[in-house]
Design a protein around this motif. Structure first.
Motif, PDB file in Angstrom:
ATOM      1  N   ALA A  83       0.855  -1.183   0.000  1.00  0.00           N
ATOM      2  CA  ALA A  83       0.000   0.000   0.000  1.00  0.00           C
ATOM      3  C   ALA A  83       0.893   1.235   0.000  1.00  0.00           C
ATOM      4  O   ALA A  83       1.798   1.357   0.837  1.00  0.00           O
ATOM      5  CB  ALA A  83      -0.909   0.016   1.220  1.00  0.00           C
ATOM      6  N   TYR A  84       0.646   2.141  -0.942  1.00  0.00           N
ATOM      7  CA  TYR A  84       1.360   3.416  -1.006  1.00  0.00           C
ATOM      8  C   TYR A  84       0.345   4.538  -0.824  1.00  0.00           C
ATOM      9  O   TYR A  84      -0.821   4.411  -1.207  1.00  0.00           O
ATOM     10  CB  TYR A  84       2.091   3.561  -2.340  1.00  0.00           C
ATOM     11  CG  TYR A  84       3.187   2.539  -2.536  1.00  0.00           C
ATOM     12  CD1 TYR A  84       4.462   2.757  -2.041  1.00  0.00           C
ATOM     13  CD2 TYR A  84       2.927   1.340  -3.207  1.00  0.00           C
ATOM     14  CE1 TYR A  84       5.467   1.810  -2.205  1.00  0.00           C
ATOM     15  CE2 TYR A  84       3.920   0.387  -3.373  1.00  0.00           C
ATOM     16  CZ  TYR A  84       5.189   0.630  -2.868  1.00  0.00           C
ATOM     17  OH  TYR A  84       6.179  -0.316  -3.023  1.00  0.00           O
ATOM     18  N   PHE A  85       0.796   5.661  -0.279  1.00  0.00           N
ATOM     19  CA  PHE A  85      -0.131   6.739   0.047  1.00  0.00           C
ATOM     20  C   PHE A  85       0.661   8.010   0.346  1.00  0.00           C
ATOM     21  O   PHE A  85       1.855   7.958   0.662  1.00  0.00           O
ATOM     22  CB  PHE A  85      -0.972   6.369   1.282  1.00  0.00           C
ATOM     23  CG  PHE A  85      -0.168   5.701   2.373  1.00  0.00           C
ATOM     24  CD1 PHE A  85       0.520   6.444   3.320  1.00  0.00           C
ATOM     25  CD2 PHE A  85      -0.064   4.316   2.415  1.00  0.00           C
ATOM     26  CE1 PHE A  85       1.288   5.828   4.297  1.00  0.00           C
ATOM     27  CE2 PHE A  85       0.703   3.681   3.394  1.00  0.00           C
ATOM     28  CZ  PHE A  85       1.378   4.446   4.335  1.00  0.00           C
ATOM     29  N   GLN A  86      -0.011   9.153   0.204  1.00  0.00           N
ATOM     30  CA  GLN A  86       0.571  10.398   0.683  1.00  0.00           C
ATOM     31  C   GLN A  86       0.396  10.401   2.195  1.00  0.00           C
ATOM     32  O   GLN A  86      -0.716  10.261   2.701  1.00  0.00           O
ATOM     33  CB  GLN A  86      -0.125  11.600   0.038  1.00  0.00           C
ATOM     34  CG  GLN A  86       0.722  12.859   0.005  1.00  0.00           C
ATOM     35  CD  GLN A  86       1.864  12.775  -0.996  1.00  0.00           C
ATOM     36  OE1 GLN A  86       1.844  11.929  -1.891  1.00  0.00           O
ATOM     37  NE2 GLN A  86       2.858  13.636  -0.860  1.00  0.00           N
ATOM     38  N   TRP A  87       1.499  10.563   2.918  1.00  0.00           N
ATOM     39  CA  TRP A  87       1.515  10.303   4.360  1.00  0.00           C
ATOM     40  C   TRP A  87       1.604  11.602   5.147  1.00  0.00           C
ATOM     41  O   TRP A  87       2.401  12.489   4.831  1.00  0.00           O
ATOM     42  CB  TRP A  87       2.706   9.405   4.678  1.00  0.00           C
ATOM     43  CG  TRP A  87       2.730   8.816   6.055  1.00  0.00           C
ATOM     44  CD1 TRP A  87       1.688   8.660   6.914  1.00  0.00           C
ATOM     45  CD2 TRP A  87       3.874   8.271   6.718  1.00  0.00           C
ATOM     46  NE1 TRP A  87       2.101   8.051   8.071  1.00  0.00           N
ATOM     47  CE2 TRP A  87       3.444   7.803   7.973  1.00  0.00           C
ATOM     48  CE3 TRP A  87       5.216   8.128   6.364  1.00  0.00           C
ATOM     49  CZ2 TRP A  87       4.311   7.215   8.886  1.00  0.00           C
ATOM     50  CZ3 TRP A  87       6.082   7.540   7.268  1.00  0.00           C
ATOM     51  CH2 TRP A  87       5.633   7.084   8.513  1.00  0.00           C
ATOM     52  N   PHE A  88       0.793  11.690   6.211  1.00  0.00           N
ATOM     53  CA  PHE A  88       0.765  12.869   7.074  1.00  0.00           C
ATOM     54  C   PHE A  88       0.825  12.439   8.541  1.00  0.00           C
ATOM     55  O   PHE A  88      -0.133  12.623   9.297  1.00  0.00           O
ATOM     56  CB  PHE A  88      -0.507  13.684   6.815  1.00  0.00           C
ATOM     57  CG  PHE A  88      -0.669  14.111   5.382  1.00  0.00           C
ATOM     58  CD1 PHE A  88      -0.093  15.286   4.919  1.00  0.00           C
ATOM     59  CD2 PHE A  88      -1.382  13.325   4.494  1.00  0.00           C
ATOM     60  CE1 PHE A  88      -0.234  15.672   3.596  1.00  0.00           C
ATOM     61  CE2 PHE A  88      -1.534  13.700   3.171  1.00  0.00           C
ATOM     62  CZ  PHE A  88      -0.952  14.881   2.718  1.00  0.00           C
ATOM     63  N   PRO A  89       1.954  11.854   8.973  1.00  0.00           N
ATOM     64  CA  PRO A  89       2.049  11.364  10.352  1.00  0.00           C
ATOM     65  C   PRO A  89       2.019  12.505  11.363  1.00  0.00           C
ATOM     66  O   PRO A  89       2.530  13.601  11.108  1.00  0.00           O
ATOM     67  CB  PRO A  89       3.392  10.633  10.374  1.00  0.00           C
ATOM     68  CG  PRO A  89       4.180  11.255   9.274  1.00  0.00           C
ATOM     69  CD  PRO A  89       3.192  11.625   8.216  1.00  0.00           C
TER      70      PRO A  89
END
Length: 303
Positions: A83-89
């Motif tokens: 799974a790939y995604f734009q990440w906002f931790p």
């Protein structure tokens, strides 16, 4: 699953670009959740939820695997789902990856997802990257040699000129460290091109991108090698939703799953469409080799 016919000699070109133009490794950045503030609206208020089904219809609920994620893509490679995604931790350990592409993996048959981690890009030329932009909007495809190609949007130096946003790509053997493949994969002069959806279907790669000025219309391009795409006649559906979503190949049909609509095609050009069935906003949908359907969607978090 999606397959390719190869990656013609990009390694030597990457070295040349690095020497002549300068290149950049993209990893952690400097923006953080604290800087954009929880009070501002944005994709950092969305979470990645995974759903499983025996059909292309998905019910409510699902498994939360990443807090702070948007624009997902799913791909099966080897014995895993990536799974790939734009990440906002939001946590202090992960904030250096804020608004970068992240990833997580799980075995095909289970929902034992790993903790998210950032994706590293190597060899991206400084002339298009600089220090003010980064790869965005990931879409992943599997290749015959077991590798993964990741397509993404790059807007050089965060320019505001229309036509600067283009689709680029990078290749990886492990799914986490990607080597940039020189040049853009698809561009339209004077028009920003973003948020690609890509599938290998009927012996060619099909790329779809939303026409942001005309709802229900998408840009369509074809490629024999997955690297050089040639624009075709635009595709259209009767629904008013954008071509913003994910493709899946099942049997002799190509499927597109969007936010408000989903459709199927026998040739990639003419589409039958209807309302979306439980996939949620900006979904990623694939059918695994074991027959299971998997959907990744990013609903807004309950505050």
């Amino acid at each position: 699953m999606n397959n390719s016919k190869g990656r013609p000699g990009y390694c030597a070109v990457v070295v040349l670009v690095s020497l002549v133009c300068g290149s950049h490794s993209v990893s952690a950045g400097h923006t953080s959740y604290d800087r954009v503030s929880a009070k501002h609206k944005g994709p950092w208020h969305h979470d990645l939820v995974i759903k499983r089904s025996n059909t292309s219809r998905f019910g409510r609920g699902g498994q939360l695997i990443v807090e702070g994620a948007h624009v997902p893509s799913l791909v099966e490679s080897g014995a895993k789902v990536f799974a790939y995604f734009q990440w906002f931790p939001r946590d202090s350990h992960g904030q250096a990856w804020f608004d970068h592409i992240g990833m997580a993996t799980a075995p095909i048959a289970t929902d034992d997802w790993t903790k998210p981690t950032g994706v590293e890009f190597v060899g991206v030329p400084d002339t298009i990257l600089g220090h003010r932009t980064r790869p965005m909007d990931p879409v992943a495809v599997s290749l015959p040699d077991g590798g993964i190609r990741l397509y993404f949007t790059l807007e050089p130096m965060r320019s505001r000129d229309p036509g600067d946003a283009r689709i680029h790509s990078a290749f990886s053997h492990d799914g986490r460290r990607f080597v940039y493949e020189p040049g853009s994969r698809f561009r339209i002069d004077g028009t920003d091109v973003r948020d690609a959806a890509i599938a290998y279907f009927n012996g060619q790669w099909h790329m779809y991108c939303p026409d942001q000025k005309h709802r229900g219309t998408g840009y369509h391009a074809l490629s024999d090698d997955g690297l050089t795409f040639v624009r075709q006649k635009d595709v259209r559906v009767r629904e008013k939703g954008d071509w913003l979503g994910h493709t899946a190949v099942v049997g002799e049909k190509l499927y597109f799953f969007g936010t408000v609509w989903q459709g199927s095609s026998m040739d990639g050009n003419k589409w039958q469409s209807g309302r979306s069935l439980g996939t949620g906003p900006d979904p990623a949908v694939i059918r695994l080799s074991n027959g299971t359907w998997l959907a990744g969607t990013t609903p807004k978090r309950n505050q």
